[in-house]
Write an enzyme that holds these catalytic residues in place. Structure first.
Site, PDB file in Angstrom:
ATOM      1  N   THR A 305      39.884  37.834  38.489  1.00  0.00           N
ATOM      2  CA  THR A 305      39.263  36.558  38.852  1.00  0.00           C
ATOM      3  C   THR A 305      38.518  36.695  40.166  1.00  0.00           C
ATOM      4  O   THR A 305      38.814  37.565  40.990  1.00  0.00           O
ATOM      5  CB  THR A 305      40.299  35.436  39.002  1.00  0.00           C
ATOM      6  OG1 THR A 305      41.003  35.593  40.245  1.00  0.00           O
ATOM      7  CG2 THR A 305      41.259  35.381  37.854  1.00  0.00           C
ATOM      8  N   ASP A 306      37.569  35.815  40.378  1.00  0.00           N
ATOM      9  CA  ASP A 306      36.966  35.705  41.696  1.00  0.00           C
ATOM     10  C   ASP A 306      38.022  35.147  42.657  1.00  0.00           C
ATOM     11  O   ASP A 306      39.104  34.724  42.259  1.00  0.00           O
ATOM     12  CB  ASP A 306      35.718  34.815  41.653  1.00  0.00           C
ATOM     13  CG  ASP A 306      34.645  35.312  42.610  1.00  0.00           C
ATOM     14  OD1 ASP A 306      34.999  35.850  43.672  1.00  0.00           O
ATOM     15  OD2 ASP A 306      33.445  35.151  42.294  1.00  0.00           O
ATOM     16  N   TRP A 307      37.688  35.130  43.923  1.00  0.00           N
ATOM     17  CA  TRP A 307      38.704  34.928  44.948  1.00  0.00           C
ATOM     18  C   TRP A 307      39.194  33.474  45.059  1.00  0.00           C
ATOM     19  O   TRP A 307      38.410  32.541  45.035  1.00  0.00           O
ATOM     20  CB  TRP A 307      38.142  35.399  46.283  1.00  0.00           C
ATOM     21  CG  TRP A 307      38.552  36.782  46.692  1.00  0.00           C
ATOM     22  CD1 TRP A 307      38.926  37.176  47.955  1.00  0.00           C
ATOM     23  CD2 TRP A 307      38.630  37.967  45.891  1.00  0.00           C
ATOM     24  NE1 TRP A 307      39.257  38.523  47.952  1.00  0.00           N
ATOM     25  CE2 TRP A 307      39.083  39.026  46.701  1.00  0.00           C
ATOM     26  CE3 TRP A 307      38.414  38.225  44.539  1.00  0.00           C
ATOM     27  CZ2 TRP A 307      39.298  40.320  46.232  1.00  0.00           C
ATOM     28  CZ3 TRP A 307      38.619  39.522  44.059  1.00  0.00           C
ATOM     29  CH2 TRP A 307      39.049  40.543  44.895  1.00  0.00           C
TER      30      TRP A 307
END
Length: 595
Positions: A305-307
């Site tokens: 996932t993105d942050w």
């Protein structure tokens, strides 16, 4: 040796052997990928840093994390020393799982703690937009191979790039990291990029694994606002061009990408094959991650996932809310459960292992689901050879990183990527470019040393000059309320009227050459009548720009996107549509050669 330690055995056999030995806590630790900071002397940092949340020994030994996104690195020797210290710490874990160190891009010019780092001791190249301006897959492959050699020299084994989003919305802050607006070009260069970093389609002990992002295309941000921030959570497809944004990703999967990252954005009003797509962030979206990526494209690699999709991020007196777009009502446990249900393997920017352990203990997430993700993550580590030798040589790192050959290659690419948009005759003579040796030049935003090295003569005022050379950055609206916001160039693309008036006076005194650094498009319309010469750059030093303007390194750049004629045209343009048609001042592919 235990079977997982035996390099003679097939990767799958080693993975299964180790998986059967790991505790639940060790498996869960694999599923978190957070920020880390290196100590100034090359030691591991044993107190919270400016961005990292915990002492290094705590996240490695107690939380069992073994994937870290490194931020600032001072030089090659410090970076290599730190990498070795981190791997020695990891040897103390129950099964000695080596660390995978990752990084955002760090070979160009833009310093943005949320997206990229300036090159520092690494060789310096144009931003990806500049590589796109070259239209040269071999040049991209060469860049990626050099970057791979520099990364591996200091122990970086995962690249949180390439970015295959399309630059179709000119206000969006992240276009500098893309290959422009054209899906075919983005796919061509994306494959070359992967080939250079991976050394082919299969990972090996000299390879860097790549995280291709942002699936299924992060470019069509509503009003160009970035999805890092609550006001930019929506992606829209009024032009019906979702397929364009998806197009580069199947080719990246076929080229062997080790991992894929969905973007933060939530699709609004999107239908695919007649089925409405749920309006939740892509990282939470099972239709996208499992349906489109895993089942549709057959991808069985890592989904990262993105942050910070789970927890808010507090840094000093600023906050960045969790990017839980469309599921803001869920608590962190509910968000984590939904991300796993969507099909992701790893939580970017998080270290909240207890939250996932609690979900397993409560029966909300099965141990089999944990095993699925742990298996994928271990497979990459084994293929990279990290279990066999994760260490690097400090002396060799100092010789490899930023060596003269690599720096020359980067400088040449910077100069070649300069895009000449206007080159008019001056005073009955020939075009203003190339600038001839001995030309008296008044410069603004250009170091006098760069002029001297190129054989030009710096003077103090336009009245003394034969040419005035001005470097400008593309305009933006400064913001600094939320954490990271100050680094993102967003808002209007119009130059301030005072600047235009001042350049009018300069142009009255002598011929004017303007270079605009396009980290995103700018409305160049008011500048065109003033300029005898107009160029665009995408990450070029003063020396590289002047080398191009004098023809010492002939500029070959072609625009990687359309430049709109006005902000009015931008506002009425669908965010997902490549190009501006009749509303383009300059078009994708425009660029002049110098005689």
């Amino acid at each position: 040796m235990d079977p997982y330690e035996d390099p003679r055995l097939p990767v799958e056999e080693r993975v299964e052997d180790l998986l059967g030995r790991l505790s639940l806590e060790e498996k869960v630790g694999l599923m978190f990928h957070t920020v880390i900071e290196a100590g100034a002397d090359g030691d591991v940092l044993e107190q919270p840093g400016r961005i990292s949340k915990s002492p290094t020994s705590e996240v490695v030994l107690r939380k069992h994390l073994s994937h870290f996104n490194v931020h600032a690195l001072e030089d090659a020797r410090q970076a290599a020393r730190w990498s070795n210290a981190l791997q020695r710490l990891a040897e103390r874990t129950p099964h000695g799982i080596p660390v995978t160190v990752s990084t955002d891009p760090r070979h160009a010019f833009i310093e943005n703690a949320g997206a990229s780092f300036a090159a520092g001791s690494f060789s310096q190249w144009p931003e990806p937009l500049g590589l796109a301006a070259l239209r040269d897959a071999d040049a991209v492959r060469r860049f990626a191979d050099i970057a791979r050699r520099e990364y591996t020299a200091v122990g970086i084994r995962e690249a949180l790039h390439p970015t295959l989003d399309l630059a179709t919305e000119p206000r969006w802050a992240r276009q500098c990291g893309t290959f422009g607006q054209d899906p075919q070009l983005a796919g061509d260069l994306g494959v070359a990029y992967l080939e250079g970093f991976q050394q082919g389609a299969e990972l090996g002990p000299e390879a860097v694994a790549c995280v291709v992002k942002h699936f299924p295309g992060g470019g069509p941000q509503k009003d160009g606002e970035d999805a890092h921030f609550p006001y930019g959570r929506e992606q829209v497809y009024e032009g019906g061009r979702f397929a364009d944004h998806l197009e580069p990703f199947p080719r990246a999967v076929d080229a062997g990408a080790a991992a894929v990252m969905p973007y933060y954005g939530m699709p609004v009003g999107l239908e695919v094959d007649g089925e409405p797509v749920e309006e939740v962030g892509f990282g939470y979206n099972r239709q996208v991650v499992t349906g489109m990526l895993r089942e549709g494209l057959g991808f069985d690699g890592v989904v990262l996932t993105d942050w910070e999709l789970v927890n808010d991020n507090h840094v000093g007196d600023q906050v960045l809310p969790a990017r839980a777009w469309g599921v803001e009502h869920l608590d962190p446990a509910g968000r984590m459960e939904l991300i796993l249900h969507a099909g992701a393997d790893q939580f970017g920017g998080e270290e909240c292992v207890e939250l996932l352990l609690d979900l397993v203990r409560a029966g909300r997430v099965t141990q089999e689901r944990i095993d699925d993700s742990a298996r994928r993550l271990l497979r990459v580590k084994f293929r990279l050879g990290l279990f066999d030798d994760p260490f690097v040589h400090e002396d060799a790192a100092a010789l490899v990183v930023g060596n003269d050959e690599f720096r020359r290659a980067g400088f040449e690419a910077q100069a070649r990527s300069v895009t000449v948009l206007r080159n008019e005759p001056v005073g009955g003579a020939g075009p203003v470019l190339p600038l001839r040796p001995g030309t008296r030049v008044h410069a603004e935003g250009v170091a006098p040393e760069a002029l001297v090295v190129a054989g030009l003569v710096p003077v103090a005022t336009p009245a003394e000059a034969e040419v005035t050379l001005v470097r400008l950055g593309a305009p933006f609206e400064p913001r600094d309320d939320l954490f990271l916001e100050a680094w993102f160039h967003q808002g209007s693309l119009d130059f301030p009227p005072g600047l235009v008036s001042r350049l009018e006076r300069v142009a009255d005194a002598c011929p004017l050459v303007v270079d605009v650094s396009l980290d995103r498009p700018a409305v160049l319309t008011p500048l065109v009548p003033l300029c005898a010469g107009l160029t665009a750059t995408y990450g070029s030093s003063d020396a590289a720009l002047v080398a191009a303007l004098t023809g010492q390194v002939p500029p070959e750049g072609r625009l990687p996107f359309d430049v709109p004629v006005s902000m009015e045209a931008v506002r009425r343009h669908p965010e997902d549509v490549p190009g501006f048609g009749e509303d383009a001042l300059f078009r994708f592919g425009d660029g002049l050669t110098l005689a």
